[in-house]
Write a protein that holds these residues in place. Structure first.
Motif, PDB file in Angstrom:
ATOM      1  N   GLY A  79       0.816  -1.214   0.000  1.00  0.00           N
ATOM      2  CA  GLY A  79       0.000   0.000   0.000  1.00  0.00           C
ATOM      3  C   GLY A  79       0.849   1.263   0.000  1.00  0.00           C
ATOM      4  N   ASN A  80       1.865   1.304   0.848  1.00  0.00           N
ATOM      5  CA  ASN A  80       2.722   2.483   0.915  1.00  0.00           C
ATOM      6  C   ASN A  80       3.530   2.671  -0.366  1.00  0.00           C
ATOM      7  OD1 ASN A  80       1.686   2.887   3.437  1.00  0.00           O
ATOM      8  ND2 ASN A  80       3.582   2.549   4.539  1.00  0.00           N
ATOM      9  N   SER A  81       3.946   1.573  -0.978  1.00  0.00           N
ATOM     10  CA  SER A  81       4.667   1.678  -2.256  1.00  0.00           C
ATOM     11  C   SER A  81       3.760   2.253  -3.338  1.00  0.00           C
ATOM     12  CB  SER A  81       5.188   0.304  -2.693  1.00  0.00           C
ATOM     13  OG  SER A  81       6.155  -0.154  -1.793  1.00  0.00           O
ATOM     14  N   THR A  82       2.495   1.887  -3.304  1.00  0.00           N
ATOM     15  CA  THR A  82       1.533   2.429  -4.259  1.00  0.00           C
ATOM     16  C   THR A  82       1.368   3.935  -4.059  1.00  0.00           C
ATOM     17  OG1 THR A  82       0.365   0.309  -4.329  1.00  0.00           O
ATOM     18  CG2 THR A  82      -0.836   2.233  -5.117  1.00  0.00           C
ATOM     19  N   LEU A  83       1.244   4.358  -2.800  1.00  0.00           N
ATOM     20  CA  LEU A  83       1.147   5.793  -2.510  1.00  0.00           C
ATOM     21  C   LEU A  83       2.391   6.534  -2.997  1.00  0.00           C
ATOM     22  CD1 LEU A  83      -0.260   6.114   1.127  1.00  0.00           C
ATOM     23  CD2 LEU A  83      -1.284   6.990  -0.958  1.00  0.00           C
ATOM     24  N   GLY A  84       3.549   5.991  -2.696  1.00  0.00           N
ATOM     25  CA  GLY A  84       4.806   6.623  -3.090  1.00  0.00           C
ATOM     26  C   GLY A  84       4.971   6.692  -4.591  1.00  0.00           C
ATOM     27  N   ALA A  85       4.618   5.616  -5.286  1.00  0.00           N
ATOM     28  CA  ALA A  85       4.746   5.605  -6.747  1.00  0.00           C
ATOM     29  C   ALA A  85       3.829   6.644  -7.386  1.00  0.00           C
ATOM     30  CB  ALA A  85       4.435   4.217  -7.291  1.00  0.00           C
ATOM     31  N   SER A  86       2.623   6.768  -6.856  1.00  0.00           N
ATOM     32  CA  SER A  86       1.678   7.740  -7.384  1.00  0.00           C
ATOM     33  C   SER A  86       2.209   9.164  -7.235  1.00  0.00           C
ATOM     34  CB  SER A  86       0.337   7.594  -6.656  1.00  0.00           C
ATOM     35  OG  SER A  86      -0.559   8.584  -7.057  1.00  0.00           O
ATOM     36  N   GLY A  88      11.957  12.302   1.495  1.00  0.00           N
ATOM     37  CA  GLY A  88      11.218  12.381   2.756  1.00  0.00           C
ATOM     38  C   GLY A  88       9.960  11.535   2.713  1.00  0.00           C
ATOM     39  N   LEU A  89       9.234  11.612   1.604  1.00  0.00           N
ATOM     40  CA  LEU A  89       8.014  10.823   1.450  1.00  0.00           C
ATOM     41  C   LEU A  89       8.313   9.335   1.509  1.00  0.00           C
ATOM     42  CD1 LEU A  89       4.959  10.663   0.792  1.00  0.00           C
ATOM     43  CD2 LEU A  89       5.612  10.631  -1.612  1.00  0.00           C
ATOM     44  N   TRP A  90       9.298   8.884   0.729  1.00  0.00           N
ATOM     45  CA  TRP A  90       9.618   7.454   0.700  1.00  0.00           C
ATOM     46  C   TRP A  90      10.156   6.982   2.047  1.00  0.00           C
ATOM     47  CZ3 TRP A  90       8.118   3.721  -2.409  1.00  0.00           C
ATOM     48  CH2 TRP A  90       7.595   4.066  -3.654  1.00  0.00           C
ATOM     49  N   GLY A  91      10.906   7.827   2.748  1.00  0.00           N
ATOM     50  CA  GLY A  91      11.387   7.457   4.075  1.00  0.00           C
ATOM     51  C   GLY A  91      10.246   7.222   5.045  1.00  0.00           C
ATOM     52  N   ILE A  92       9.292   8.131   5.047  1.00  0.00           N
ATOM     53  CA  ILE A  92       8.122   7.978   5.924  1.00  0.00           C
ATOM     54  C   ILE A  92       7.305   6.757   5.519  1.00  0.00           C
ATOM     55  CG2 ILE A  92       5.892   9.021   6.494  1.00  0.00           C
ATOM     56  CD1 ILE A  92       7.330  11.733   6.490  1.00  0.00           C
ATOM     57  N   LEU A  93       7.119   6.566   4.214  1.00  0.00           N
ATOM     58  CA  LEU A  93       6.328   5.424   3.740  1.00  0.00           C
ATOM     59  C   LEU A  93       6.969   4.088   4.110  1.00  0.00           C
ATOM     60  CD1 LEU A  93       5.214   6.706   0.231  1.00  0.00           C
ATOM     61  CD2 LEU A  93       3.790   6.455   2.271  1.00  0.00           C
ATOM     62  N   MET A  94       8.273   3.984   3.939  1.00  0.00           N
ATOM     63  CA  MET A  94       8.926   2.708   4.252  1.00  0.00           C
ATOM     64  C   MET A  94       8.989   2.452   5.762  1.00  0.00           C
ATOM     65  SD  MET A  94       9.367   1.034   1.541  1.00  0.00           S
ATOM     66  CE  MET A  94       7.828   1.719   0.954  1.00  0.00           C
ATOM     67  N   HIS A  95       9.122   3.502   6.543  1.00  0.00           N
ATOM     68  CA  HIS A  95       9.061   3.316   7.996  1.00  0.00           C
ATOM     69  C   HIS A  95       7.650   2.906   8.425  1.00  0.00           C
ATOM     70  CE1 HIS A  95      10.057   3.635  12.167  1.00  0.00           C
ATOM     71  NE2 HIS A  95       9.054   4.467  12.357  1.00  0.00           N
ATOM     72  N   GLY A  96       6.665   3.353   7.669  1.00  0.00           N
ATOM     73  CA  GLY A  96       5.271   3.027   7.979  1.00  0.00           C
ATOM     74  C   GLY A  96       4.924   1.564   7.819  1.00  0.00           C
ATOM     75  N   VAL A  97       5.803   0.787   7.220  1.00  0.00           N
ATOM     76  CA  VAL A  97       5.551  -0.646   7.040  1.00  0.00           C
ATOM     77  C   VAL A  97       5.419  -1.345   8.396  1.00  0.00           C
ATOM     78  CG1 VAL A  97       6.618  -2.795   6.198  1.00  0.00           C
ATOM     79  CG2 VAL A  97       6.603  -0.755   4.770  1.00  0.00           C
ATOM     80  N   THR A  98       6.074  -0.834   9.406  1.00  0.00           N
ATOM     81  CA  THR A  98       6.117  -1.516  10.711  1.00  0.00           C
ATOM     82  C   THR A  98       5.116  -0.957  11.715  1.00  0.00           C
ATOM     83  OG1 THR A  98       7.813   0.013  11.514  1.00  0.00           O
ATOM     84  CG2 THR A  98       8.569  -1.996  10.403  1.00  0.00           C
ATOM     85  N   THR A  99       4.149  -0.200  11.283  1.00  0.00           N
ATOM     86  CA  THR A  99       3.259   0.469  12.225  1.00  0.00           C
ATOM     87  C   THR A  99       2.046  -0.354  12.649  1.00  0.00           C
ATOM     88  OG1 THR A  99       2.132   1.558  10.405  1.00  0.00           O
ATOM     89  CG2 THR A  99       3.928   2.768  11.465  1.00  0.00           C
ATOM     90  N   VAL A 100       1.777  -1.471  11.999  1.00  0.00           N
ATOM     91  CA  VAL A 100       0.632  -2.311  12.355  1.00  0.00           C
ATOM     92  C   VAL A 100       1.141  -3.577  13.028  1.00  0.00           C
ATOM     93  CG1 VAL A 100      -1.345  -3.597  11.455  1.00  0.00           C
ATOM     94  CG2 VAL A 100      -0.733  -1.412  10.438  1.00  0.00           C
ATOM     95  N   ARG A 101       0.551  -3.926  14.157  1.00  0.00           N
ATOM     96  CA  ARG A 101       0.893  -5.155  14.892  1.00  0.00           C
ATOM     97  C   ARG A 101      -0.288  -6.121  14.806  1.00  0.00           C
ATOM     98  NH1 ARG A 101       5.514  -4.893  14.308  1.00  0.00           N
ATOM     99  NH2 ARG A 101       6.701  -3.255  15.264  1.00  0.00           N
ATOM    100  N   ALA A 102      -0.010  -7.342  14.371  1.00  0.00           N
ATOM    101  CA  ALA A 102      -1.066  -8.348  14.223  1.00  0.00           C
ATOM    102  C   ALA A 102      -0.563  -9.709  14.690  1.00  0.00           C
ATOM    103  CB  ALA A 102      -1.507  -8.423  12.761  1.00  0.00           C
ATOM    104  N   HIS A 103      -1.486 -10.583  15.047  1.00  0.00           N
ATOM    105  CA  HIS A 103      -1.148 -11.950  15.463  1.00  0.00           C
ATOM    106  C   HIS A 103      -2.296 -12.882  15.070  1.00  0.00           C
ATOM    107  CE1 HIS A 103      -3.875 -11.017  18.757  1.00  0.00           C
ATOM    108  NE2 HIS A 103      -3.952 -12.320  18.987  1.00  0.00           N
ATOM    109  N   TRP A 104      -1.999 -14.173  15.097  1.00  0.00           N
ATOM    110  CA  TRP A 104      -3.028 -15.165  14.837  1.00  0.00           C
ATOM    111  C   TRP A 104      -3.844 -15.363  16.109  1.00  0.00           C
ATOM    112  CZ3 TRP A 104      -5.507 -17.236  11.025  1.00  0.00           C
ATOM    113  CH2 TRP A 104      -6.332 -18.324  11.269  1.00  0.00           C
TER     114      TRP A 104
END
Length: 179
Positions: A32-39, A67-83
Motif C-alpha cells: 500500500g505504501n509503495s503504491t502511494l509513493g509511486a503515485s 522524505g516521502l519514501w522514508g516515511i512510507l517505508m518506515h510506515g511498514v512496521t506500524t501495524v501489529r497483528a497476530h493469529w
C-alpha cells in the motif's frame, strides 16, 4: 502493487488457517505504501517535465520525494497483528495511529506542493494548447480526489477508535490516490 495490496487484504480478511499475520500485515503495508509513493513520484516527474527539468525544481522534488519514501517505508512496521485461535483469523493488536496519520498528511502535503508547482509551471508556459488544459484540469481533479481520499484515513487514525477502524480506510484511500 495496488493489486498486491488488495490481494493481501483479502487474504487477511478471509484466512482461516494459521499463518504469520505480522508478515502478512507488513506486506500489506509495504504494498500500500509503495503504491502511494509511486503515485506521488509520478506526479513529481510530470511536474519536473513541465518545468523542462529545471535543476532547482528537480532538486526540490528529490528532497521531498526522499522524505516521502522514508516515511512510507518506515510506515511498514506500524501495524501489529497476530493469529487469534479464538477468532480463527488474524487479529490486529495495535496501529501506531499518529505515525500512520503522518503518512497520510505528508502525502497530502506532497501532492499539494506538486499541484502548486505543476500549476505554476503550466501558467508560466507559453501557449494554452489542449494538452495544457488537460494537464491543468487533471492536476486539480487529482488533488481534490487524493486530498479527500487521504483525509478520511488520517482523521480515523487521529480519532483512534480501535485498531481495525484505524486501518479500514487505508486501502480505499490508496486505490483512489493511485488511479
Amino acid at each position: 502493487m495496488l493489486v498486491a495490496a488488495f490481494v493481501g487484504m483479502l487474504i487477511a480478511l478471509n484466512i482461516h488457517t494459521k499463518i504469520n499475520c505480522q508478515a502478512l500485515y507488513n506486506f500489506n503495508q509495504f504494498a500500500g505504501n509503495s503504491t502511494l509513493g509511486a503515485s506521488s513520484t509520478l506526479l513529481m516527474l510530470r511536474s519536473i517535465a513541465i518545468w523542462q527539468r529545471n535543476r532547482y525544481i528537480s532538486l526540490f522534488f528529490v528532497v521531498v520525494g526522499l522524505g516521502l519514501w522514508g516515511i512510507l517505508m518506515h510506515g511498514v512496521t506500524t501495524v501489529r497483528a497476530h493469529w487469534s485461535p479464538e477468532l480463527n483469523t488474524c487479529a490486529v493488536d495495535a496501529v501506531t495511529g499518529v505515525y500512520l496519520s503522518l503518512v497520510y498528511l505528508y502525502t497530502m502535503f506532497t501532492d499539494l506542493v506538486v499541484l502548486i508547482v505543476t500549476l505554476a509551471g503550466l501558467s508560466w508556459s507559453p501557449g494554452k494548447s489542449g494538452l495544457w488544459r488537460m494537464l491543468w484540469e487533471q492536476g486539480i481533479m487529482f488533488f481534490i480526489v487524493a486530498f479527500i481520499a487521504n483525509l478520511i484515513p488520517a482523521v480515523m487514525l487521529l480519532v483512534n477508535l480501535n485498531p481495525v477502524i484505524n486501518i479500514m480506510f487505508s486501502i480505499p484511500a490508496i486505490a483512489a490516490t493511485a488511479t
